[in-house]
Design a protein around this motif. Structure first.
Motif, PDB file in Angstrom:
ATOM      1  N   ASP A  39       0.812  -1.213   0.000  1.00 32.20           N
ATOM      2  CA  ASP A  39       0.000   0.000   0.000  1.00 32.20           C
ATOM      3  C   ASP A  39       0.854   1.275   0.000  1.00 32.20           C
ATOM      4  O   ASP A  39       0.389   2.329  -0.416  1.00 32.20           O
ATOM      5  N   ALA A  40       2.094   1.165   0.527  1.00 28.71           N
ATOM      6  CA  ALA A  40       3.018   2.300   0.460  1.00 28.71           C
ATOM      7  C   ALA A  40       4.412   1.756   0.179  1.00 28.71           C
ATOM      8  O   ALA A  40       4.727   0.619   0.541  1.00 28.71           O
ATOM      9  N   THR A  53       3.334   7.172  -0.277  1.00 28.57           N
ATOM     10  CA  THR A  53       2.180   6.625  -1.001  1.00 28.57           C
ATOM     11  C   THR A  53       1.376   7.720  -1.679  1.00 28.57           C
ATOM     12  O   THR A  53       1.505   8.907  -1.324  1.00 28.57           O
ATOM     13  N   ASP A  55      -2.709   8.409  -3.753  1.00 31.06           N
ATOM     14  CA  ASP A  55      -4.014   7.859  -4.092  1.00 31.06           C
ATOM     15  C   ASP A  55      -4.890   8.991  -4.620  1.00 31.06           C
ATOM     16  O   ASP A  55      -4.781  10.123  -4.172  1.00 31.06           O
ATOM     17  N   THR A  77      -4.993   7.892   2.532  1.00 34.11           N
ATOM     18  CA  THR A  77      -3.537   8.003   2.458  1.00 34.11           C
ATOM     19  C   THR A  77      -2.897   7.733   3.822  1.00 34.11           C
ATOM     20  O   THR A  77      -1.874   7.052   3.919  1.00 34.11           O
ATOM     21  N   ASP A  80      -2.881   3.993   4.129  1.00 36.77           N
ATOM     22  CA  ASP A  80      -1.873   3.334   3.287  1.00 36.77           C
ATOM     23  C   ASP A  80      -0.495   3.415   3.950  1.00 36.77           C
ATOM     24  O   ASP A  80       0.313   2.492   3.848  1.00 36.77           O
ATOM     25  N   SER A 145      -0.968  12.557  -1.478  1.00 33.58           N
ATOM     26  CA  SER A 145       0.205  11.717  -1.291  1.00 33.58           C
ATOM     27  C   SER A 145       0.602  11.869   0.156  1.00 33.58           C
ATOM     28  O   SER A 145       0.217  12.844   0.806  1.00 33.58           O
TER      29      SER A 145
END
Lengths: 335, 377
Positions: A39-40, A53, A55, A77, A80, A145
């Motif tokens: 996820d990150a 990360t 998204d 975020t 993540d 981010s």
């Protein structure tokens, strides 16, 4: 003819998304930070390790029971980063706004982001605004981010999951997906179905302090638990067995899914995580999760076993079936 | 899934109890033995509803069935039974300027004989909207007064009254830009077709709960009376299905076929007279084309004379053209219970939910989709 365009299913978070990522993005951008597809990403910065990360959020409607695009843009975020064991530090916010979008609504979104960031203890350190002509975007898109600091000694990775590990779920499934579908289509489903959008950093930090031996954590968003477990099974090359009876789903979401022909295992969430850890640590982790307001219904839902990478579900009546990755998007059926 | 609260028969968790399931499954084993020794052959029960197909696969029940008992999937998935030529009419209409196609979600990815589906048409600029109820399509027509909204009328006796209700509203509010392509199918004539097929091996029908809530039990009587095949209207929870199978087996063992209901909490013997009345007001019984079967007289619903202005086929001058099945696709035999998804050489290879060849893999109610999704063999 059919194959060379992007389908909605490519953005579903399921198997098509994964295929596009593997065939195009991973191939083009290949590097050790990207390849684990967690996820990150984990990056070295001097002596520190950071998680990084990004998204993008494109939800319709922008406001729904239990949340709004701003809250999920921050929480998503933060989560993540948190599932990599990182302490979220700062996030960015990029807005793509359609011409004519009411400022009052933008203010509501921004205020919701401020509250979510305050709850998560992160600050929005940088941002960007673009406005596109009417019709060139749907109202409002947000990209966030985030960076977080990974404490020394924490190295979470789905590849590190081992047979015998417990599979722990932090709470009930499907609230977000069904709440948004209900709001978008005016389905009038009863039962006060609200999105679970929430920052999980405090809860997951608690889990990590309960057990430093946690192998991996994953944020369960689009694609649902079914997809996340399949990714984990593929990464650790083992089978995962889960028990239907142990997976919490609210009665309202359960009956909505039955009505619409949807499967809660593939429904979207915005405040749930799945944790893999040695079985002996599982009870302590569950207790830590349950002490947090977002983890009250946490529990062990299954275990990792030797065997070919697949996810098996033992059904309530004692049958067994496979759980595959989400194929394309879930479409509501004809009744 | 884990539920909370007390367990009344209206609580879904009541119908997913493991202890009750294992005792009912023991009964099923015993009854299967008795039934096959009575009939001298293995028992094949047919579920005639796509929701049953899904529920059987999702609960892992297919693999728990005793030896000598198998469940066949019948023509119960609305999208699957829609004829290829009818799908071509939908796609032809979608390409016309000024037309908005309003449809339930699972019609989106069924391919016409051109290889295109509504989703591809939408990417190419056609207006295709997913609606959750036909009433939404009427509302859409009210919002888009300068365009024609056409609802794709696919479904059985469950969907038809709801569409009829929407048509009545459109007539009342004089919504002149709303119409319906009537591809409705009726369940009882489909059962008769299956029973007329020489050498059919259907030992009993698990009848659809939702359809029967509308039409009641009487329209099925001929199945037991004329063809001596047992019928049980069944609900959709795992224990409903186990109970429905056991009731069918008991009828076979007793040698007295009849029409029973396991689904008393939703189905009344007389059905829902109001729904039937609305359906009869707006539609009249007509021939319908079934995928790979062809025209069956009296097996569908078209508009009654009073409401013919809402017939999209008439309004847009569409005519039906025969179209071939996708090459190599076994959807036809699968719909008739003559083949299983795993008999198809395309299954799981050239044909999967993201690259579906035939409709049984597209619709979530389709037998192939159910087998694929839940890893069935």
């Amino acid at each position: 003819m059919q194959e060379d365009t992007v389908k909605l299913g490519h953005g579903s978070g399921g198997r098509l998304s994964r295929e596009l990522t593997a065939a195009l993005f991973l191939k083009a951008f290949s590097n050790p930070a990207l390849e684990p597809l967690e996820d990150a990403a984990r990056l070295k910065a001097g002596k520190e390790t950071i998680a990084f990360t990004t998204d993008s959020y494109v939800v319709d409607p922008l406001f729904f029971p239990g949340g709004d695009i701003g809250r999920i843009a921050v929480c998503g975020t933060v989560n993540d980063l948190s599932v990599q064991g990182a302490r979220p530090l700062a996030i960015s916010a990029g807005f793509i706004i359609e011409e004519g979008f009411p400022l009052a609504l933008l203010r509501r979104v921004v205020s919701s982001m401020r509250l979510a960031a305050r709850e998560a203890g992160v600050f929005i350190a940088t941002g960007d605004t673009k406005v596109v002509e009417k019709g060139k975007a749907d109202k409002l898109f947000i990209n966030t981010s985030g960076v977080g600091l990974i404490p020394k000694g924490v190295k979470l990775s789905s590849a590190g999951i081992r047979p015998g590990d417990a599979v722990i779920l932090s709470g009930r499934l499907g609230d977000h997906g069904v709440a948004v579908m209900n709001a978008r289509n005016g389905l009038g489903l009863s039962g006060n179905i609200r999105s679970d959008a929430a920052p999980l950093n405090a809860m997951l930090a608690g889990a990590l302090s309960a057990s430093p031996r946690i192998r991996a954590m994953r944020d369960i968003t689009r694609g649902g638990l079914g997809t996340v477990l399949n990714e984990a099974a593929a990464s650790c090359r083992s089978a995962i067995e889960i028990e239907e009876e142990l997976i919490p789903v609210s009665p309202a979401v359960d009956s909505a899914c039955r009505l619409l022909g949807l499967d809660p295992l593939y429904a979207a969430n915005e405040g749930k995580a799945v944790i893999f850890a040695p079985y002996r640590d599982a009870a302590g982790i569950v207790a830590a999760l349950r002490s947090d307001r977002y983890g009250r219904e946490a529990g062990i839902i299954g275990r990792v076993v030797r065997g070919k990478p697949q996810v098996r579900l033992r059904t309530a009546i004692g049958g067994t079936r496979l759980v595959l990755m989400l194929e394309g998007e879930q479409l509501p059926r004809i009744c | 899934m884990k539920g909370t609260g007390n367990k009344s028969a209206f609580d879904p968790s009541f119908w997913r109890d493991r202890a009750m399931a294992s005792s009912a499954l023991l009964d099923m084993r015993r009854l299967t033995g008795e039934a096959s020794s009575r009939t001298g052959r293995p028992i094949s029960l047919m579920e005639v509803c796509g929701s049953h197909t899904m529920a059987i696969a999702a609960s892992g029940l297919r693999r728990m069935l005793p030896e000598g008992l198998r469940m066949l999937s019948g023509p119960g998935c609305p999208v699957c039974v829609t004829a290829q030529g009818d799908l071509d009419m939908v796609l032809e209409l979608a390409a016309r300027p000024g037309v908005i196609i309003a449809t339930f979600g699972d019609m989106l990815k069924v391919k016409g004989s051109s290889g295109f589906d509504l989703q591809t048409m939408r990417e190419k600029g056609a207006s295709v909207r997913i609606v959750y109820s036909p009433a939404d399509a009427v509302s859409l027509a009210l919002q888009e007064r300068d365009r024609q909204v056409v609802f794709i009328g696919v479904g059985f006796e469950t969907t038809a009254p709801v569409v009829a209700g929407a048509v009545l509203r459109a007539a009342e509010e004089k919504v002149s830009n709303f119409s319906v392509l009537p591809f409705f199918k009726l369940v009882p004539p489909a059962l008769e077709l299956l029973l007329k097929a020489p050498g059919h091996n259907i030992s009993g029908f698990m009848l659809p709960g939702h359809v029967s809530a509308v039409i009641g039990l009487d329209p099925y009587r001929f199945v037991a009376d004329k063809y001596s095949v047992p019928c049980v209207v069944t609900g959709f929870e795992p224990l409903d299905i186990v109970a429905g199978v056991n009731m069918l087996l008991r009828q076979i063992v007793s040698g007295r076929p009849s029409v029973e209901s396991e689904y008393g909490r939703a189905v009344r013997t007389g059905g829902n007279p109001r729904a039937v009345e609305v359906m009869r007001e707006v539609f009249s019984v007509t021939g319908a084309r079934w995928r790979s079967i062809g025209l069956i007289e009296g097996s569908g619903l078209g508009f009654s004379r009073a409401f013919s202005e809402f017939d999209a086929a008439g309004r847009f001058g569409l005519s039906y053209r025969e179209a071939p099945e996708p090459e190599g696709c076994l959807c036809g035999p699968i719909l008739l219970g003559k083949a299983s998804p795993s008999d198809c050489r395309l299954f799981g290879k050239a044909c999967s939910p993201s690259h579906a060849v035939g409709p049984c893999m597209v619709s979530s109610e389709g037998a192939c989709a159910a087998w694929f999704k839940y890893g069935g063999q």
